[in-house]
Design an enzyme around this catalytic site. Structure first.
Site, PDB file in Angstrom:
ATOM      1  N   LYS A 317       0.821  -1.220   0.000  1.00 18.02           N
ATOM      2  CA  LYS A 317       0.000   0.000   0.000  1.00 18.02           C
ATOM      3  C   LYS A 317       0.845   1.256   0.000  1.00 18.02           C
ATOM      4  O   LYS A 317       2.008   1.247   0.412  1.00 18.02           O
ATOM      5  CB  LYS A 317      -0.987  -0.040   1.164  1.00 18.02           C
ATOM      6  CG  LYS A 317      -2.086  -1.077   0.858  1.00 18.02           C
ATOM      7  CD  LYS A 317      -3.421  -0.777   1.426  1.00 18.02           C
ATOM      8  CE  LYS A 317      -4.464  -1.699   0.786  1.00 18.02           C
ATOM      9  NZ  LYS A 317      -5.507  -2.110   1.699  1.00 18.02           N
ATOM     10  N   ARG A 352      -4.126 -10.167   3.882  1.00 17.91           N
ATOM     11  CA  ARG A 352      -4.475 -10.094   2.449  1.00 17.91           C
ATOM     12  C   ARG A 352      -3.242  -9.594   1.693  1.00 17.91           C
ATOM     13  O   ARG A 352      -2.816  -8.468   1.888  1.00 17.91           O
ATOM     14  CB  ARG A 352      -5.660  -9.137   2.297  1.00 17.91           C
ATOM     15  CG  ARG A 352      -6.194  -8.992   0.890  1.00 17.91           C
ATOM     16  CD  ARG A 352      -7.348  -8.007   0.868  1.00 17.91           C
ATOM     17  NE  ARG A 352      -7.888  -7.864  -0.482  1.00 17.91           N
ATOM     18  CZ  ARG A 352      -7.365  -7.053  -1.396  1.00 17.91           C
ATOM     19  NH1 ARG A 352      -6.309  -6.313  -1.113  1.00 17.91           N
ATOM     20  NH2 ARG A 352      -7.898  -6.979  -2.597  1.00 17.91           N
TER      21      ARG A 352
HETATM   22  N1  HH2 Z   1      -7.628  -3.444   0.099  1.00 19.25           N
HETATM   23  C1  HH2 Z   1      -7.890  -3.383  -1.218  1.00 19.25           C
HETATM   24  C2  HH2 Z   1      -8.969  -4.067  -1.774  1.00 19.25           C
HETATM   25  N2  HH2 Z   1      -9.775  -4.814  -0.990  1.00 19.25           N
HETATM   26  N3  HH2 Z   1     -10.333  -5.660   1.132  1.00 19.25           N
HETATM   27  C3  HH2 Z   1     -10.115  -5.716   2.447  1.00 19.25           C
HETATM   28  N4  HH2 Z   1     -10.919  -6.442   3.233  1.00 19.25           N
HETATM   29  N5  HH2 Z   1      -9.063  -5.051   3.033  1.00 19.25           N
HETATM   30  C4  HH2 Z   1      -8.208  -4.297   2.302  1.00 19.25           C
HETATM   31  O1  HH2 Z   1      -7.278  -3.699   2.898  1.00 19.25           O
HETATM   32  C5  HH2 Z   1      -8.439  -4.188   0.900  1.00 19.25           C
HETATM   33  C6  HH2 Z   1      -9.536  -4.899   0.340  1.00 19.25           C
HETATM   34  C7  HH2 Z   1      -6.996  -2.557  -2.090  1.00 19.25           C
HETATM   35  O2  HH2 Z   1      -5.923  -3.323  -2.561  1.00 19.25           O
HETATM   36  P1  HH2 Z   1      -5.880  -3.987  -4.019  1.00 19.25           P
HETATM   37  O3  HH2 Z   1      -6.996  -4.966  -4.205  1.00 19.25           O
HETATM   38  O4  HH2 Z   1      -4.543  -4.563  -4.216  1.00 19.25           O
HETATM   39  O5  HH2 Z   1      -6.017  -2.771  -5.003  1.00 19.25           O
HETATM   40  P2  HH2 Z   1      -7.222  -2.222  -5.862  1.00 19.25           P
HETATM   41  O6  HH2 Z   1      -8.284  -1.756  -4.930  1.00 19.25           O
HETATM   42  O7  HH2 Z   1      -6.596  -1.103  -6.643  1.00 19.25           O
HETATM   43  O8  HH2 Z   1      -7.732  -3.341  -6.730  1.00 19.25           O
END
Ligand code: HH2
Length: 384
Positions: A317, A352
């Site tokens: 992040k 995650r």
């Molecule tokens: N972070 C992201 C997406 N979903 N779900 C939970 N429960 N907790 C989190 O911290 C979380 C999440 C964001 O990360 P990522 O999926 O890698 O990126 P993007 O939202 O750009 O797809």
């Protein structure tokens, strides 16, 4: 004394206004371990109640009380009821702060591998759009130590815009199907804010819902999670993706996030989601400044007083990059490992992550230092 779960904090208790009853924790019995045969004995001071409140409390079946004297009462309760209590009553937070760490069995965290079927996710955007490639990646993640997978079809990174329903469905359903067709058997959570997407993904082989809006973006979400009786992740978010990083502010981010999660957790209970199916997530990066994210990880243990398993998503992040000076998300492996280690020490139940192999190594080391090695899947699975 055998206690009936429904009688103690069942449906009747849920009808109570959560904080209407000013019951305060006096003490647990200092001589006895907090858990004795799976039961906690905790004294509450009820003298602050007026007669009407007292009657309501008793009539609700909310607390099965053996009176100590006219002002204090003794609550006995199995762990799961205390957990439900924690989401329902403010004093229980204090109670659980004292008890949860000693009572919930410490376990090594579950590794949840991220499989984003999106063109624009901040770190792995575009890599898993093709279902076959996504299924291969899923297989590789499981081989590297992932215990579960999180499939998402809409980026929620700061500044992102919502995608159309049909687009989200067209992204995630083929991926869930392809992962299952390939014989990958670990649980899959569907990362979505939409009940329709969640329902269709569950039909296609997903097992859990990961909702970054905590049920606030779609009124059908909590009823769906209740009806399907599946695990449901409640994540904290301030604002919405489009504007959440504009000017987030907290006086005490940990207290405020905890209060918000308790509120939403209680909404889940009221919607009929079973206490065992609720997990909580502080939502690292979702409407938070660097110092807010840092505080949430450093004081993660405080969120354990909510009595539910904590999911933590620090992987790559941007706040980590702000701390280390590394701008490219995929190069933030060391930063992720450091934050994951702290999250393990703080009691995270689910991590995650993007890079499963690397995080599994960091988590194994952190687990050993946290005294979790015996329970550690890393230990069990990797022992020669
Ligand atoms: N972070 C992201 C997406 N979903 N779900 C939970 N429960 N907790 C989190 O911290 C979380 C999440 C964001 O990360 P990522 O999926 O890698 O990126 P993007 O939202 O750009 O797809």
């Amino acid at each position: 004394m055998e206690l009936d779960r429904e009688l103690v904090f069942g449906a009747a208790a849920r009808r109570l206004e959560p904080r209407a009853i000013p019951v305060t924790l006096v003490s647990s019995d200092p001589r006895a371990p907090p858990w004795d045969g799976g039961r906690a004995r905790v004294a509450f001071r009820t003298s602050a109640l007026d007669r009407d409140q007292h009657l309501r409390l008793r009539a609700s079946g909310g607390v099965r009380l053996a009176a100590l004297d006219e002002h204090e009462t003794l609550l006995e309760s199995p762990a799961e009821i205390l957990a439900e209590l924690a989401l329902s009553f403010e004093p229980a937070r204090i109670l659980l702060r004292a008890h949860v760490l000693a009572t919930l069995p410490p376990v090594a965290p579950t590794l949840l591998g991220i499989l984003n079927a999106t063109p624009d996710s901040f770190s792995d955007g575009g890599r898993h759009l093709d279902p076959e490639r996504a299924a291969q990646a899923a297989e590789a993640m499981v081989a590297a130590g992932a215990h579960a997978l999180d499939v998402g079809g809409e980026s929620t990174r700061p500044g992102s815009q919502p995608v159309a329903l049909e687009t989200e469905l067209a992204r995630v359903l083929p991926v869930v199907e392809a992962v299952r067709a390939r014989g990958v058997a670990v649980p899959i959570s569907i990362d979505t804010r939409r009940a329709v997407v969640a329902a269709r993904a569950l039909d296609a082989g997903a097992n859990a819902i990961n909702d970054t809006s905590a049920g606030l973006d779609d009124p059908e979400m909590l009823p769906l999670a209740a009806e399907r009786a599946c695990p449901y992740v409640v994540m904290h978010r301030l604002g919405r993706s489009a504007d959440m990083q504009r000017d987030p502010r907290y006086e005490d981010p940990v207290r405020e996030v905890a209060a918000w999660l308790r509120e939403r957790g209680f909404a889940c209970l009221q919607a009929g989601i079973g206490i065992h199916n609720i997990a909580l997530d502080p939502g690292i990066g979702f409407g938070k400044r660097v110092q807010d994210n840092v505080a949430l990880i450093r004081r993660l243990v405080e969120l354990r007083s909510l009595g539910r398993p904590l999911l933590v998503g620090v992987s790559r992040k941007s706040y980590l990059g702000r701390l280390s000076g590394v701008e490219t998300p995929s190069e933030r492996g060391s930063e992720t490992a450091a934050a994951v280690a702290l999250a393990v020490i703080g009691g995270a139940a689910v991590l995650r992550v993007h890079d499963v192999a690397e995080t599994a190594r960091a988590a194994a080391v952190a687990c050993a230092h946290a005294g979790l090695l015996e329970n550690s899947v890393f230990h069990r699975d990797r022992a020669p």
